[in-house]
Write an enzyme that holds these catalytic residues in place. Structure first.
Site, PDB file in Angstrom:
ATOM      1  N   PHE A  61       0.861  -1.170   0.000  1.00 21.82           N
ATOM      2  CA  PHE A  61       0.000   0.000   0.000  1.00 21.82           C
ATOM      3  C   PHE A  61       0.907   1.232   0.000  1.00 21.82           C
ATOM      4  O   PHE A  61       1.894   1.275   0.742  1.00 21.82           O
ATOM      5  CB  PHE A  61      -0.902  -0.006   1.238  1.00 21.82           C
ATOM      6  CG  PHE A  61      -1.960   1.052   1.222  1.00 21.82           C
ATOM      7  CD1 PHE A  61      -3.116   0.873   0.471  1.00 21.82           C
ATOM      8  CD2 PHE A  61      -1.805   2.225   1.934  1.00 21.82           C
ATOM      9  CE1 PHE A  61      -4.093   1.850   0.443  1.00 21.82           C
ATOM     10  CE2 PHE A  61      -2.774   3.209   1.908  1.00 21.82           C
ATOM     11  CZ  PHE A  61      -3.920   3.025   1.158  1.00 21.82           C
ATOM     12  N   ARG A  93     -12.509  -4.180  -6.596  1.00 24.17           N
ATOM     13  CA  ARG A  93     -12.335  -5.005  -5.401  1.00 24.17           C
ATOM     14  C   ARG A  93     -13.678  -5.213  -4.708  1.00 24.17           C
ATOM     15  O   ARG A  93     -14.463  -4.267  -4.550  1.00 24.17           O
ATOM     16  CB  ARG A  93     -11.373  -4.355  -4.408  1.00 24.17           C
ATOM     17  CG  ARG A  93      -9.972  -4.133  -4.899  1.00 24.17           C
ATOM     18  CD  ARG A  93      -9.032  -3.768  -3.756  1.00 24.17           C
ATOM     19  NE  ARG A  93      -9.577  -2.758  -2.879  1.00 24.17           N
ATOM     20  CZ  ARG A  93      -9.067  -2.403  -1.700  1.00 24.17           C
ATOM     21  NH1 ARG A  93      -7.988  -3.019  -1.247  1.00 24.17           N
ATOM     22  NH2 ARG A  93      -9.609  -1.467  -0.971  1.00 24.17           N
ATOM     23  N   ASP A  97       2.432  -5.530   8.271  1.00 31.29           N
ATOM     24  CA  ASP A  97       1.252  -4.682   8.124  1.00 31.29           C
ATOM     25  C   ASP A  97       0.042  -5.610   8.033  1.00 31.29           C
ATOM     26  O   ASP A  97      -0.086  -6.395   7.083  1.00 31.29           O
ATOM     27  CB  ASP A  97       1.382  -3.824   6.860  1.00 31.29           C
ATOM     28  CG  ASP A  97       0.229  -2.852   6.681  1.00 31.29           C
ATOM     29  OD1 ASP A  97      -0.900  -3.180   7.087  1.00 31.29           O
ATOM     30  OD2 ASP A  97       0.445  -1.771   6.099  1.00 31.29           O
ATOM     31  N   TYR A 131     -10.400   0.292  11.150  1.00 29.88           N
ATOM     32  CA  TYR A 131     -11.619   0.770  10.499  1.00 29.88           C
ATOM     33  C   TYR A 131     -12.049  -0.105   9.329  1.00 29.88           C
ATOM     34  O   TYR A 131     -13.084   0.162   8.715  1.00 29.88           O
ATOM     35  CB  TYR A 131     -11.461   2.224  10.039  1.00 29.88           C
ATOM     36  CG  TYR A 131     -10.206   2.526   9.260  1.00 29.88           C
ATOM     37  CD1 TYR A 131     -10.095   2.192   7.916  1.00 29.88           C
ATOM     38  CD2 TYR A 131      -9.128   3.148   9.871  1.00 29.88           C
ATOM     39  CE1 TYR A 131      -8.948   2.455   7.207  1.00 29.88           C
ATOM     40  CE2 TYR A 131      -7.979   3.430   9.173  1.00 29.88           C
ATOM     41  CZ  TYR A 131      -7.888   3.082   7.831  1.00 29.88           C
ATOM     42  OH  TYR A 131      -6.741   3.349   7.132  1.00 29.88           O
ATOM     43  N   LYS A 132     -11.289  -1.146   9.013  1.00 30.83           N
ATOM     44  CA  LYS A 132     -11.671  -2.053   7.937  1.00 30.83           C
ATOM     45  C   LYS A 132     -12.504  -3.197   8.538  1.00 30.83           C
ATOM     46  O   LYS A 132     -13.627  -2.998   8.963  1.00 30.83           O
ATOM     47  CB  LYS A 132     -10.435  -2.556   7.198  1.00 30.83           C
ATOM     48  CG  LYS A 132      -9.602  -1.453   6.545  1.00 30.83           C
ATOM     49  CD  LYS A 132      -8.430  -2.022   5.783  1.00 30.83           C
ATOM     50  CE  LYS A 132      -7.435  -0.964   5.350  1.00 30.83           C
ATOM     51  NZ  LYS A 132      -7.977   0.012   4.398  1.00 30.83           N
TER      52      LYS A 132
END
Length: 396
Positions: free
Chosen positions: A132, A372, A201, A226-227
């Site tokens: 990312f 996605r 990560d 938050y995912k």
């Protein structure tokens, strides 16, 4: 019956059977979901558990509104450690190794600087070539500040690329574009054999698949909340520092919250002896306590059941694509070396995703051409998977 109606009817019957047998079906009722929307972006922003709004209201009206400054001592100051202990079982960590603090980007910076400081005499940082972007940006800045160089290699090649120059590696557990799951145990073992330290990560794996940091002998890890953890937009990240590294954990953002005596107002910095030294500044209490409420949905949950459903959702997504869009260019591995998302290349890119949005199917788009679809086992249904693929066939 039309040429496509027969497979759709068969898939609909299969979806209904799978949803009827879903051991996590009752969890969906714990989320505040729009019944008109099929939500496939929990890998970017999780859906809100219903109890969060009530809990935050209580924090504002009672803890802040009535207790005022007293709440810092009564409940707020210790919240980062307390909530970290709630996350620890989700990442396979024993007590005293996880704390919630700051953002993912800030935490990546802290961990990577600490890792290279803990491994002097080596001048290289290996970074996941497909990482990312923020991880790459931060690694470059860490290298500038510490005199290291950055070398980008795919995670699968890190075991063969780590060498006597490598101080640390920064790797994603799950690739954010393809959803590929990397082999944390073997990569970490090989990195250690080369004398380097491993920083993982977990942003696309925590809350989706079982993570076993202690069992893998990971050194450091960072993850967002938050995912798949559903902590809310901008909810704080968490840091894992293995117990064996804590006494020497020398992070660069030595703020007052990580001080051994934060309210002593000493002019010099003395690090807290435990995981609290990974803290930096004043915690964002409203977001942190919203996260605390959101974590209630995980109480008593069997992560093996979660993983089984996530894989089943992905397998069914592939079946729907094969039946309805046989020419789909699927990026995500079909074997189980994957996280909980399915990524499809589509030449329409953003326009295709916009068309899906207009039909109530919310996924996301990653340039240049990847659609996605996140699969959150706590609330995604098999019927929604069929709906997503059916609508994709109609709009592409």
């Amino acid at each position: 019956m039309t040429e496509t109606a027969a497979p759709v009817a068969s898939l609909a019957a299969e979806a209904a059977a799978l949803d009827g047998a879903d051991p996590l079906a009752a969890k969906r009722a714990e989320f505040d979901l729009d019944p008109e929307v099929a939500y496939f972006d929990g890998n970017s922003l999780g859906a809100p558990p219903k109890n969060v709004a009530e809990r935050v209201t209580e924090v504002i009206r009672q803890q802040w509104g009535r207790r005022l400054i007293r709440s810092w001592e009564e409940t707020w100051w210790a919240a980062p450690q307390r909530i970290g202990e709630r996350i620890a079982p989700l990442v396979g960590a024993a007590a005293g190794q996880v704390v919630v603090a700051d953002s993912t980007s800030v935490d990546v910076f802290k961990l990577l600087v600490a890792a290279v400081r803990a491994n002097p005499g080596r001048d290289e940082i290996l970074v996941d070539a497909g990482t990312f972007p923020t991880d790459g940006y931060l690694a470059d800045q860490v290298a500038r500040l510490t005199g290291h160089t950055v070398r980008r290699v795919p995670v699968a090649r890190m075991p063969g690329e780590a060498n006597e120059r490598t101080a640390a590696v920064l790797a994603n557990h799950v690739d954010y574009v393809s959803g590929q799951l990397h082999d944390m145990p073997s990569v970490t073992e090989a990195v250690h054999a080369a004398g380097a330290l491993a920083v993982w990560d977990l942003c696309h794996s925590v809350g989706a698949i079982p993570v076993r940091l202690d069992a893998c002998a990971a050194d450091f890890a960072v993850g967002c909340t938050y995912k798949f953890l559903n902590g809310g937009p901008g909810s704080p990240a968490f840091v894992y520092v293995a117990q064996r590294h804590q006494a020497e954990f020398d992070q660069p953002l030595a703020g007052w919250a990580g001080h051994a005596d934060p309210f002593g107002m000493e002019p010099g910095y003395r690090a807290n002896p435990g995981i609290e030294r990974a803290r930096t500044g004043t915690p964002d209490i409203l977001s942190m306590l919203a996260l605390d409420a959101a974590l209630d949905v995980w109480d008593g949950l069997d992560l093996a059941v979660l993983r089984a459903k996530g894989l089943a959702l992905g397998d069914f997504f592939f079946r729907c694509l094969d039946e309805l869009i046989p020419d789909a260019d699927v990026v995500t591995p079909r074997n189980h070396a994957r996280g909980h998302q399915v990524s499809v290349r589509d030449p329409g890119g953003r326009k295709t995703m916009d068309a899906l949005y207009a039909r109530g199917v919310l996924g996301d788009f990653r340039p240049p051409d990847v659609l996605r679809f996140g699969l959150a086992p706590l609330y995604t249904t098999f019927g929604e998977v069929l709906r997503a693929v059916t609508v994709l066939r109609e709009v592409r």
